[in-house]
Design a protein around this motif. Structure first.
Motif, PDB file in Angstrom:
ATOM      1  N   ILE A   1       0.906  -1.153   0.049  1.00 41.76           N
ATOM      2  CA  ILE A   1      -0.164   0.074   0.011  1.00 41.76           C
ATOM      3  C   ILE A   1       0.890   1.198   0.004  1.00 41.76           C
ATOM      4  O   ILE A   1       0.522   2.021  -0.920  1.00 41.76           O
ATOM      5  CB  ILE A   1      -0.990  -0.036   1.283  1.00 41.76           C
ATOM      6  N   ALA A   2       2.100   1.425   0.761  1.00 41.76           N
ATOM      7  CA  ALA A   2       2.747   2.628   1.032  1.00 41.76           C
ATOM      8  C   ALA A   2       3.598   2.666  -0.425  1.00 41.76           C
ATOM      9  O   ALA A   2       4.046   3.686  -0.760  1.00 41.76           O
ATOM     10  CB  ALA A   2       4.021   2.330   2.029  1.00 41.76           C
TER      11      ALA A   2
ATOM     12  N   SER B   1       1.071   3.723  -3.157  1.00 41.82           N
ATOM     13  CA  SER B   1       0.919   5.165  -2.856  1.00 41.82           C
ATOM     14  C   SER B   1       1.827   6.205  -3.332  1.00 41.82           C
ATOM     15  O   SER B   1       1.469   7.246  -3.947  1.00 41.82           O
ATOM     16  CB  SER B   1       0.383   5.258  -1.131  1.00 41.82           C
TER      17      SER B   1
ATOM     18  N   LYS C   1       1.993   6.499  -7.042  1.00 44.51           N
ATOM     19  CA  LYS C   1       0.582   7.317  -7.461  1.00 44.51           C
ATOM     20  C   LYS C   1       0.923   8.630  -7.290  1.00 44.51           C
ATOM     21  O   LYS C   1       0.579   9.479  -8.184  1.00 44.51           O
ATOM     22  CB  LYS C   1      -0.619   6.914  -6.826  1.00 44.51           C
ATOM     23  N   SER C   2       1.590   9.290  -6.100  1.00 43.86           N
ATOM     24  CA  SER C   2       1.802  10.440  -6.098  1.00 43.86           C
ATOM     25  C   SER C   2       2.817  11.109  -6.808  1.00 43.86           C
ATOM     26  O   SER C   2       3.094  12.218  -7.144  1.00 43.86           O
ATOM     27  CB  SER C   2       2.336  10.756  -4.420  1.00 43.86           C
TER      28      SER C   2
END
Length: 79
Positions: free
Chosen positions: A7-8, A11, A14-15
């Motif tokens: 998840i990290a 994320s 994506k950022s």
């Protein structure tokens, strides 16, 4: 990757503005790496040989991936 690491990682990607297909590719092709620290030269070499010689390519129906795909996956590991 364990769920938290995945998840990290996703994320963060994506950022950085990576496209959805790239994120999906990361999730599909690198699910078993827990930490970057786990990657060693022998593991990466073994993975490269696997992609070049043993991975079944559903698009071409052969046991190899194109050099472009291999290079893209290698670049991911170097990020």
């Amino acid at each position: 990757m364990n769920n938290w690491n995945l998840i990290a990682f996703l994320s963060a990607k994506k950022s950085e503005g990576l496209r959805a297909p790239t994120i999906k590719s990361y999730e599909e092709h690198y699910p078993d790496v827990m930490l970057v620290a786990e990657l060693t030269s022998p593991i990466i070499r073994k993975y490269l040989v696997y992609m070049k010689e043993d991975h079944f390519n559903y698009k071409t129906k052969t046991n190899d991936l194109s050099i472009q795909t291999v290079n893209a996956r290698l670049r991911f590991l170097m990020r």
